[in-house]
Design an enzyme around this catalytic site. Structure first.
Site, mmCIF file in Angstrom:
data_model
loop_
_atom_site.group_PDB
_atom_site.id
_atom_site.type_symbol
_atom_site.label_atom_id
_atom_site.label_comp_id
_atom_site.label_asym_id
_atom_site.label_seq_id
_atom_site.Cartn_x
_atom_site.Cartn_y
_atom_site.Cartn_z
ATOM 1 N N ASP A 190 44.470 49.469 42.262
ATOM 2 C CA ASP A 190 44.117 50.603 41.540
ATOM 3 C C ASP A 190 42.973 50.380 40.488
ATOM 4 O OD1 ASP A 190 44.378 53.436 40.809
ATOM 5 O OD2 ASP A 190 45.943 52.773 39.270
ATOM 6 N N ASP A 230 42.450 43.519 43.173
ATOM 7 C CA ASP A 230 43.618 44.482 42.674
ATOM 8 C C ASP A 230 43.240 45.676 43.466
ATOM 9 O OD1 ASP A 230 45.333 45.600 41.037
ATOM 10 O OD2 ASP A 230 43.846 46.108 39.471
#
Lengths: 234, 234
Positions: B24, B22
């Site tokens: 953020d 991922d």
């Protein structure tokens, strides 16, 4: 007492001193008036006040009154109670006169905010004293985000009040059913984790505003929607 | 067998042929990289593929890759799997090549729709074959209303498919927490009474797209959010 005398027949209007009518679905549905609506309302208003209440936050009372007169009703702007007007009653209770208010909505809402003596901003950076949110076709994510920034702090931790004109889930348009103000209020709610105070039907403030304006003791409300009209009139 | 021999120590990366990270909260939080993130990812990618998946529908893969290279990662656009790309995989399964697609979203989404060989419209009146919806800062009620008009008919009555890039409820911005794409998808849902098919995390399509692109047999996903990351990787 004579055997066959009976008391005078009663009607739902006996004792009623104010009739409040919804617009969409009661007076009109689409461009024209509903059959018998105009004659019936004009007749029912003999000897009592007749007002109209509307959750629509994008039209001014003058525009609504002009539309009703076109349809044949004897309506003045004073007879029209809008959800932005009810929202102003709530704002006056909560923030000082002349405060800066972040407006999510269109010109109709800005007009009422300024008429009520508040100042308008569109930016959370201006440290507004409240947020008021109503529908307008040009409301978009950027306006919703400004509201979310301004409402980040919960009200019990010193956060500012948040007033929604209404939370209708849908809004009927000429081309179909579109998302209503409730969906845009809900978007902000999801971001900030708090709920708006709602001015319009079915919540009380718009009924309180109407009853106060007409000084009525026994109002009767005519609506067509169980969710927004009937629930609120009770 | 000697008494004190033991098998080689195992790590969570043993047998893994693809790491999907991922962005953020894993690579960065705000403008700069998180401490140790860049070295750790570069080291972990020795001998195996390293990809990135993002629900953000407003940035292209090239923009994301350039950002990651600035932070010190060895990232090519091909390594970045976006929710619009996963949405295109869903669209290709459902509508013929070259079909007209109503886009609710911004330039990043339009770019992917056109790259996938579809044609773009912004109006329900053009009879689109599908609606695809992603976040962009300029999305507003007018775009949501077009989606609602286009999606008025239920899919089991011949209605068209509706693909959402993602339904993240919030989107962190420099000035605070703002409403995410999920709130805008929800607004349309409320008007039409049907649900979108979701391409991004935590739904499967974005993971399927990543695994297919890298031809991986044993992928490992690194995320930080229980709702969007962990649920989807399972």
């Amino acid at each position: 007492m004579p055997l066959f005398t009976r008391s005078a027949p009663t009607t739902p209007l006996d004792g009623v001193d104010l009739i409040l009518a919804d617009l969409d679905g009661v007076v009109y549905a689409g461009p024209g008036a509903l059959p018998h609506a105009v004659e019936s309302l004009n007749r029912a208003s003999d000897g009592r006040a007749l007002g109209y209440i509307t959750n629509n936050a994008s039209r001014r009372d003058t525009t609504v009154a002009a539309h009703l007169r076109e349809l044949g009703l004897h309506t003045e702007p004073h007879d029209v109670v809008t959800s932005p007007q009810a929202a102003m009653r709530l704002l006056r209770d909560r923030i000082p006169a002349g405060s800066l208010v972040l407006v999510v909505g269109g010109d109709g809402l800005v007009f009422e905010v300024e008429k009520a003596g508040f100042r308008v901003t569109r930016s959370a950076d201006d440290a507004p004293a409240a947020v008021v949110q109503g529908f307008a076709p040009d409301v978009g994510w950027a306006q919703l985000a400004e509201a979310a920034y301004a409402l980040a702090k919960p009200e019990d931790e010193g956060g500012i009040p948040w007033i929604a004109t209404n939370t209708d889930w849908t809004i009927p348009q000429a081309r179909g059913i579109a998302p209503g103000n409730g969906t845009l209020v809900s978007a902000v709610h999801t971001a900030v984790g708090r709920l708006a105070t709602v001015a319009g039907k079915p919540e009380r403030p718009i009924f309180d505003e109407a009853v106060a304006r007409f000084g009525a003791a026994s109002p009767l409300f005519i609506g067509d929607r169980l969710d927004t009209d009937i629930a609120g009139a009770q």
